[in-house]
Scaffold this motif. Structure first.
Motif, PDB file in Angstrom:
ATOM      1  N   MET A  43       0.940  -1.477   0.176  1.00  0.00           N
ATOM      2  CA  MET A  43      -0.108   0.161  -0.203  1.00  0.00           C
ATOM      3  C   MET A  43       1.303   1.374  -0.005  1.00  0.00           C
ATOM      4  N   HIS A  44       2.521   1.075   0.201  1.00  0.00           N
ATOM      5  CA  HIS A  44       3.394   2.185   0.241  1.00  0.00           C
ATOM      6  C   HIS A  44       3.055   3.572  -0.383  1.00  0.00           C
ATOM      7  N   HIS A  45       2.252   2.931  -2.618  1.00  0.00           N
ATOM      8  CA  HIS A  45       1.868   4.186  -2.948  1.00  0.00           C
ATOM      9  C   HIS A  45       0.400   4.926  -2.364  1.00  0.00           C
ATOM     10  N   ARG A  46      -0.450   4.415  -2.495  1.00  0.00           N
ATOM     11  CA  ARG A  46      -1.493   5.268  -1.825  1.00  0.00           C
ATOM     12  C   ARG A  46      -1.362   6.025  -0.797  1.00  0.00           C
ATOM     13  N   HIS A  47       0.275   5.344   0.370  1.00  0.00           N
ATOM     14  CA  HIS A  47       0.184   6.426   1.469  1.00  0.00           C
ATOM     15  C   HIS A  47       0.862   7.782   1.239  1.00  0.00           C
ATOM     16  N   ILE A  48       1.707   7.654  -0.054  1.00  0.00           N
ATOM     17  CA  ILE A  48       2.350   8.184  -0.660  1.00  0.00           C
ATOM     18  C   ILE A  48       1.391   9.215  -1.106  1.00  0.00           C
ATOM     19  N   ALA A  49       0.546   8.843  -2.236  1.00  0.00           N
ATOM     20  CA  ALA A  49      -0.453   9.613  -2.623  1.00  0.00           C
ATOM     21  C   ALA A  49      -1.191  10.366  -1.889  1.00  0.00           C
ATOM     22  N   LEU A  50      -1.463   9.889  -0.144  1.00  0.00           N
ATOM     23  CA  LEU A  50      -2.311  11.107   0.809  1.00  0.00           C
ATOM     24  C   LEU A  50      -1.482  11.656   1.032  1.00  0.00           C
ATOM     25  N   GLY A  51      -0.468  11.439   1.065  1.00  0.00           N
ATOM     26  CA  GLY A  51       0.999  12.545   1.503  1.00  0.00           C
ATOM     27  C   GLY A  51       1.305  12.099   3.761  1.00  0.00           C
ATOM     28  N   TYR A 109       1.433  10.084  10.121  1.00  0.00           N
ATOM     29  CA  TYR A 109       0.849  10.813  10.145  1.00  0.00           C
ATOM     30  C   TYR A 109       0.581  11.440   8.180  1.00  0.00           C
ATOM     31  N   TYR A 110       0.105  11.848   7.873  1.00  0.00           N
ATOM     32  CA  TYR A 110      -1.004  12.157   6.906  1.00  0.00           C
ATOM     33  C   TYR A 110      -0.560  13.702   7.381  1.00  0.00           C
ATOM     34  N   ASP A 156      -7.915  -0.285  -1.697  1.00  0.00           N
ATOM     35  CA  ASP A 156      -8.751   1.181  -1.964  1.00  0.00           C
ATOM     36  C   ASP A 156      -9.943   0.728  -1.734  1.00  0.00           C
ATOM     37  N   LEU A 157     -10.251  -0.552  -1.466  1.00  0.00           N
ATOM     38  CA  LEU A 157     -11.730  -1.040  -1.223  1.00  0.00           C
ATOM     39  C   LEU A 157     -12.284  -0.658   0.626  1.00  0.00           C
ATOM     40  N   LEU A 158     -11.580  -0.956   1.440  1.00  0.00           N
ATOM     41  CA  LEU A 158     -12.071  -0.178   2.609  1.00  0.00           C
ATOM     42  C   LEU A 158     -11.991   0.960   2.653  1.00  0.00           C
ATOM     43  N   MET A 159     -11.102   2.344   2.056  1.00  0.00           N
ATOM     44  CA  MET A 159     -11.257   3.741   1.489  1.00  0.00           C
ATOM     45  C   MET A 159     -12.332   3.659   0.470  1.00  0.00           C
ATOM     46  N   ALA A 160     -12.486   2.905  -0.007  1.00  0.00           N
ATOM     47  CA  ALA A 160     -14.156   3.346  -0.257  1.00  0.00           C
ATOM     48  C   ALA A 160     -14.811   3.503  -0.071  1.00  0.00           C
ATOM     49  N   ALA A 161     -15.185   2.146   0.528  1.00  0.00           N
ATOM     50  CA  ALA A 161     -16.701   1.948   1.569  1.00  0.00           C
ATOM     51  C   ALA A 161     -16.594   3.041   2.476  1.00  0.00           C
ATOM     52  N   GLY A 162     -15.356   3.217   2.994  1.00  0.00           N
ATOM     53  CA  GLY A 162     -15.603   3.582   4.412  1.00  0.00           C
ATOM     54  C   GLY A 162     -15.954   5.620   4.583  1.00  0.00           C
ATOM     55  N   GLU A 171     -18.488   6.854   3.319  1.00  0.00           N
ATOM     56  CA  GLU A 171     -19.664   7.276   3.960  1.00  0.00           C
ATOM     57  C   GLU A 171     -19.184   7.616   5.741  1.00  0.00           C
ATOM     58  N   PHE A 172     -18.741   6.932   5.787  1.00  0.00           N
ATOM     59  CA  PHE A 172     -18.415   7.077   7.550  1.00  0.00           C
ATOM     60  C   PHE A 172     -17.026   8.211   7.710  1.00  0.00           C
ATOM     61  N   ASP A 173     -16.432   8.778   6.770  1.00  0.00           N
ATOM     62  CA  ASP A 173     -15.721   9.679   6.658  1.00  0.00           C
ATOM     63  C   ASP A 173     -14.545   9.406   7.618  1.00  0.00           C
ATOM     64  N   ILE A 174     -13.820   7.850   6.533  1.00  0.00           N
ATOM     65  CA  ILE A 174     -12.945   7.257   7.378  1.00  0.00           C
ATOM     66  C   ILE A 174     -11.625   7.675   7.122  1.00  0.00           C
ATOM     67  N   LYS A 175     -10.420   7.494   7.788  1.00  0.00           N
ATOM     68  CA  LYS A 175      -9.590   8.543   6.849  1.00  0.00           C
ATOM     69  C   LYS A 175      -8.167   7.350   7.584  1.00  0.00           C
ATOM     70  N   PRO A 176      -7.620   8.122   7.156  1.00  0.00           N
ATOM     71  CA  PRO A 176      -6.056   6.974   7.303  1.00  0.00           C
ATOM     72  C   PRO A 176      -5.347   7.493   8.609  1.00  0.00           C
ATOM     73  N   PHE A 177      -4.584   6.366   9.422  1.00  0.00           N
ATOM     74  CA  PHE A 177      -3.631   6.856  10.196  1.00  0.00           C
ATOM     75  C   PHE A 177      -2.336   5.921   9.882  1.00  0.00           C
ATOM     76  N   GLY A 178      -1.904   6.884  10.631  1.00  0.00           N
ATOM     77  CA  GLY A 178       0.321   6.718  10.488  1.00  0.00           C
ATOM     78  C   GLY A 178       0.212   6.078  12.431  1.00  0.00           C
ATOM     79  N   VAL A 179       1.818   5.270  11.775  1.00  0.00           N
ATOM     80  CA  VAL A 179       2.662   4.900  13.407  1.00  0.00           C
ATOM     81  C   VAL A 179       2.465   5.723  14.708  1.00  0.00           C
TER      82      VAL A 179
END
Lengths: 198, 967
Positions: free
Chosen positions: B592-600, B614-615, B806-812, B814-822
């Motif tokens: 998922m590395h490149h997804r993290h990069i894309a998310l800043g 962190y993002y 991608d699936l989880l971020m898309a599914a989330g 409507e619940f305002d899902i956000k990635p979180f870091g270490v």
């Protein structure tokens, strides 16, 4: 919602590495020419255990007689013997339709996870031994590392299995290495190849 | 500059006469020819002053023309200490001299030479340490004066790399011995690597005159080189230096910007011999050089080294050089032969025919200089009255060139590195090498063989030995003997006024060496360290022998008894860039590395993995971490935990194995359940933790910490090598990608996806394990609660990891899902009081200190470390890991800050963060056992030096009843 069919063609962890090099993953590679090819999505299985030999034999698969050697099946699959009780089957022509959870273990013959744990790179061309000599301390010249030989060693400080085999008429190295390090290794090999590209 | 005409062909084997090359030296334009070295081009322009010496700033010119001395060190652009006699010129090169104050021609520091008697050997050891504090005053001045050249601090790294080479045989040196050895071995079928330091094959054959007629070298060279070039089994490396010998013929060879790591079965060292200088006053003046240097100048570069020459010799070589000089139009005023007799009649006749005067039993006692010591102008020649002593009567001979040859010292460095012993015959002044390891051979002049025919035969003899070891031949060639004696026994003529240099690199004079012995340094190694003799760039190639002779005489011993200073790698100065080379620093990326990069994401290292810290922007770090943590507490967050270790344990004895490895009880762990697993060392120290999932009766999947999994895997393999349990252990860390979907809305997000698992709390409770397909992706699901919220760890094949993200971020969405870091995860787990092994533990932490008693089974007979755990936990505990809180207005402690109790160090802070959920700073720290109860307070020394008082509280800090994770 994305359908599950999309994920039948799983992604190589490397696919971004050759976005600028579309020739890298074409089916019609020329193994006589210098090239590094990503076969990571190609099908492969690994089995280990006291019964592994028996299981493969029952499946009519001939295995090499000694560890660290390989043989090729009539249909072009590679059978690698990595130890007395560990075998990997590589299918250069088939894409991976099976996942690690689907290659179930049987009693005393445990499936390994090489489809996902390892990237599969194929180094082709006339200077493969010299290229690898910039990355690896093992003597991979054909005179001491002939077709059918396997070295389990370190390449650019990453653990790797190097298999010397034919691809068509040409000798190539298959390099199986930690999938998480694959893009690092891809860059390291590309760098080593650079002087032979001109 | 005055560009002098070059000598006619066949002189100038290295230059292209029709290709002029212009560069600058000291700002002045110099025209050389392609193939010229910097030094040869400068001499061709009558520029003899190339650099200044290290200590006295004396003018220096070429001594060897082979890169064997420090006289020609120059600054080449931003690169200091380039050997001008080795470095080929290039257009627009900017070259300057080194080690001067003012200008090269007019160096203010040259005055230091007048005060040399106040700067005896080792003076700085003895002069600058008293009175107290004196060194601080002197240091700046001395450091400014020390060192050669100028480093370009703005220099950008260039590309250097390394390559392994594998051959049957490596031959070091492509002189007549090396060429003949390589040919014989290759003809017999050996794969041969022939390494030559110079730019052309032939060694001495390319410049030295072996016979009076001057024919032998040319014809032999042509014959050998033609054969070598036609031999397919020989790989030739020119301009390549074998820089060391390591065990089992592991040989580093430097060529240009590459370090070759050569592995060979057999090695023949045919490294030749270094011509030695004569010690007399002012023997360092420009215009004074080795006989071989003059020959190289003429043969390689077609440069006439002078107009009027004096040849000072202790062997026949000088006579042959005199003939070469004469043939090229140099007026040889005299051959000064230190020997009283023994000159062969043919040479005497040749001198007579050439009109060259021969002065037997004589030496140059002093060289006289032009103004400023810029060049030799004459020599003071005297009869030798006794070893090292001369008659009072002097004869001054005008000259602008002195060629000298006191003898030859074997190029023994590689051989001594291999353990070879160098012995010296005080009677014959000859060296011999012995005690070489197997598969290492020597040939040619390094073996004390000098006559050309014998040298070639000696090369073949060495090849026969190698071929025998390679099982390619049974031929045996007898040892070669050589009657030629090249070494004059005492070529040292000390002068009362000094400047009789033993070591040109370090400006060491004969008296310096003798004085060192008078100060008590009798051992040659101590003399070296005290005087620094042999410690300069030329590493004693020319100073080792005269030093040994002087020490021997001063201590009334023989050279055999004093020995020679030790030769250690490297043979020549080696750039750090070559050793560093192209470094390999493996990094691991999750799928998922490149997804993290894309998310800043701001990525950080976790072992050799890269993980999102962190993002968001660096400037917003603190706010981002708090925001991400609150998102998990209040809604739902997603973190990539693919770096967690994963180990499969399968087989009939799997449960037994896990039960023995980890502290908890696992034999009765139900299938479909997870259990916390703590690993202790044999010393009872907690070294890792994770979760053991029982997938089947005989199948466990165990997670481990990101940086600990390799150790855990090794431990498992090691233990089962002893236990011989019927299991298979596989490290599957890279095979799986994993995420932790955490937060009150985690279940809702997962339910949005098509899966075949019942996610209800009844069907899939806390700590359960399930397998499922999520949108077709096979997955392992663990209900664990590291961050203390409803959460699912979802492990999928690595090739599907990016798709799962991608699936989880898309599914989330409507619940305002956000990635979180270490970093956010670290805060969240701290709020729950969960330890991170390695951060909140140290090499002494046993389970009791960490309040992990509940994770240690007392009912089972054994686990790794159980005996030690029993012992250490039975002892009186002195510290305990406790939770503490601080008001946010107080200076926040950092990890590592000391916990002070009664004036002593009681422990340290292991974790500390501000928690928005708690509204305070919270942390973990080792505290004295008496301060470990909730309600106590601990004193922490913070950055400002102040002691802050923190309250010890019960853990966890947040959701004390752990209700949220069990939703």
């Amino acid at each position: 919602m994305t359908t599950s069919e999309k994920f039948n063609d799983k992604r190589s962890l490397l696919y971004r590495c050759y976005q600028q090099q579309p020739a890298a993953l074409t089916a019609e590679i020329d193994p006589s020419q210098l090239g590094l090819h990503d076969f990571s999505v190609k099908l492969r299985y690994g089995f280990r255990g006291p019964q592994a030999h028996a299981v493969l034999s029952a499946a009519q698969i001939t295995v090499p007689s000694a560890a660290n050697s390989l043989c090729t099946t009539p249909s072009g699959e590679l059978v690698l013997r990595l130890s007395n009780s560990e075998y990997w089957l590589l299918h250069p022509k088939a894409s991976g339709q099976q996942t690690l959870l689907e290659s179930q273990s049987t009693e005393q013959c445990y499936s390994l996870f090489c489809q996902d744990s390892h990237a599969w790179l194929v180094l082709t061309g006339p200077n493969i031994a010299r290229i690898m000599a910039k990355l690896c301390a093992v003597d991979l010249r054909e005179i001491v590392f002939p077709h059918g030989a396997i070295a389990q060693t370190s390449v650019a400080r990453v653990n790797a299995v190097i298999a010397h085999h034919c691809f068509g008429e040409s000798a190539v190295f298959s390099i199986l290495s930690d999938s998480a390090s694959a893009s690092y290794l891809w860059d390291a090999i590309q760098d080593a190849m650079q002087e032979f590209k001109d | 500059m005055n560009n002098l005409p070059r000598l006619k062909e066949p002189m100038g084997s290295l230059i292209e006469r029709d290709q002029p090359v212009t560069f600058t030296f000291e700002g002045q334009s110099i025209m050389g020819l392609a193939g010229d070295s910097i030094a040869s081009a400068l001499l061709a322009n009558n520029q003899w002053l190339i650099s200044r010496s290290f200590k006295y700033h004396r003018p220096r010119g070429p001594l060897t023309m082979a890169g064997q001395d420090a006289n020609t060190l120059v600054q080449l652009g931003g690169e200091p200490n380039v050997l001008a006699d080795n470095q080929v010129i290039g257009a627009q090169m900017q070259v300057s001299g080194q080690n001067y104050s003012g200008s090269l021609e007019s160096d203010r520091d040259a005055l230091l030479g007048h005060f040399s008697r106040f700067m005896p050997v080792g003076f700085y050891y003895r002069s600058f340490f008293k009175p107290m504090g004196a060194w601080e005053k002197w240091e700046g001045f001395i450091r400014k004066k020390a060192g050669l050249g100028v480093l370009d601090l703005e220099a950008k790294p260039e590309y250097y790399d390394k390559e392994y080479l594998f051959y049957d045989l490596m031959v070091v040196g492509a002189g007549p011995a090396g060429l003949s050895a390589a040919l014989k071995a290759a003809d017999a079928g050996a794969q041969v690597l022939l390494v030559e330091e110079q730019r052309l094959l032939g060694g001495a054959l390319s410049y030295h005159r072996f016979d009076i007629q001057g024919q032998q070298a040319t014809s032999t060279l042509s014959s050998l080189v033609d054969k070598v070039q036609a031999q397919q089994n020989i790989k030739v490396m020119l301009s390549a230096t074998c820089n060391a010998w390591f065990t089992d013929n592991y040989l580093p060879v430097i060529q240009a910007k590459r370090l070759f790591k050569v592995r060979v079965k057999e090695c023949i060292v045919a490294s030749g011999a270094f011509e030695q200088h004569v010690v007399f006053r002012n023997n360092d003046l420009p215009g004074i050089m080795m006989c071989s240097a003059a020959s190289r100048l003429m043969k390689h570069y077609a440069v006439k080294p002078g107009q009027r020459a004096v040849v000072l010799t202790g062997n026949d070589t000088g006579y042959l050089t005199a003939l070469d000089l004469t043939e090229q139009g140099v007026q040889v005023e005299a051959v000064v032969d230190m020997r009283e007799s023994s000159v062969v009649s043919e040479l005497q006749a040749a001198m007579s025919d050439a009109g060259i005067e021969v002065l037997l039993g004589s030496t140059v006692y002093e060289a006289l200089a032009t103004k400023g010591n810029k060049h030799v102008s004459a020599v003071d020649v005297r009869k030798i009255s006794a070893p090292g002593e001369v008659a009072s009567q002097a004869r001054v001979i005008d000259c602008d060139l002195v060629c000298m040859s006191a003898g030859f010292m074997p190029a023994y460095q590689l051989l001594c590195q291999a353990g070879g012993q160098l012995s010296y015959s005080d009677d014959t002044a000859q060296f011999a090498l012995s005690n070489l390891p197997a598969h290492l051979h020597l040939a040619g002049s390094v073996n004390g063989v000098h006559q050309l025919a014998q040298v070639i035969k000696d090369g073949q003899r060495a090849a026969a030995l190698a071929l025998h070891n390679l099982s390619l031949s049974d031929e045996v060639i007898e040892a070669v003997t050589c009657q030629s004696n090249h070494n004059y026994h005492w070529p040292i003529f000390s002068h009362p006024k000094g400047k009789d240099f033993v070591d040109f690199d370090e400006d060491l004079q004969a008296a310096d060496i003798v004085n060192a012995t008078r100060l008590g340094y009798r051992d040659i190694q101590l003399v070296k360290r005290f005087s620094t003799v042999g410690m300069g760039p030329s590493q004693g190639r020319h100073s080792a022998l005269p030093t040994a002779r002087l020490v021997a005489k001063a201590t009334k011993r023989t050279v055999t008894q004093t020995g020679i200073t030790t030769a250690r790698p490297p043979f020549v100065p080696e750039k750090l860039a070559l050793s560093a080379g192209r470094s390999f620093n493996p990094v691991r990326f999750t799928s998922m590395h490149h997804r993290h990069i894309a998310l800043g994401a701001q990525m950080i290292a976790a072992g050799n993995w890269r993980r999102p810290a962190y993002y968001g922007s660096v400037e917003q770090r603190e706010q981002t971490i708090q925001s991400e943590a609150l998102q998990v507490r209040n809604k739902v967050g997603l973190i990539d935990v693919s770096t967690l270790g994963g180990i499969e344990v399968r087989g009939p004895d799997a449960a037994q194995f896990i039960n023995r490895i980890y502290t908890f009880a696992f034999l009765k762990q139900p299938v479909g359940k997870t259990r916390y697993a703590v690993l202790t060392s044999e010393q009872g120290v907690v070294i890792d933790d994770g979760v053991a999932c029982r997938i089947g009766e005989n199948h466990f999947y165990v997670t481990a910490t990101t940086t600990g999994v390799d150790q855990v895997y090794r431990q498992m393999l090691k233990w089962n090598a002893q236990w011989r349990l019927n299991i298979d252990i596989a490290n599957v860390t890279s095979a799986f990608s994993a995420v932790n979907l955490a937060g009150p809305d985690a279940r809702k997000v997962l339910q949005k996806l098509d899966s075949d698992v019942d996610l209800s709390i009844e069907a899939f409770p806390y700590l359960a394990y399930r397998e499922a397909r999520i949108e077709g992706i096979p997955a392992r699901l663990l209900r664990v609660g590291f961050v203390g919220e409803l959460g699912y760890e979802i492990h999928v094949p690595a090739s599907c990891g990016e798709a799962l993200w991608d699936l989880l971020m898309a599914a989330g969405q409507e619940f305002d899902i956000k990635p979180f870091g270490v970093e956010s995860q670290r805060l969240l787990r701290l709020e729950k009081g969960h330890v991170i092994v390695g951060q909140d533990t140290d090499s002494m932490s046993h389970p009791g200190e960490l309040s992990l008693n509940w994770a240690v089974s007392r009912k089972k007979p054994f686990f790794v470390g159980s005996r030690s755990v029993d012992i250490v936990m039975a002892q009186t505990q002195t510290r305990k890991l406790v939770g503490f809180t601080l008001d946010a207005s107080i200076e926040q402690p950092k990890e590592g800050h000391l916990v002070i109790s009664g004036g002593d160090v009681a422990g340290n802070v292991t974790s500390c963060e501000y928690s928005s959920s708690v509204g305070k700073c919270i942390g973990l720290a080792f505290a004295a056992i008496g301060d470990s109860q909730p309600g106590s307070s601990i004193s922490i020394r913070v950055d400002s030096g102040a002691l802050v008082e923190a309250s010890v509280v019960s853990l966890p800090f947040f959701d004390p009843d752990n209700q949220r994770q069990e939703l």
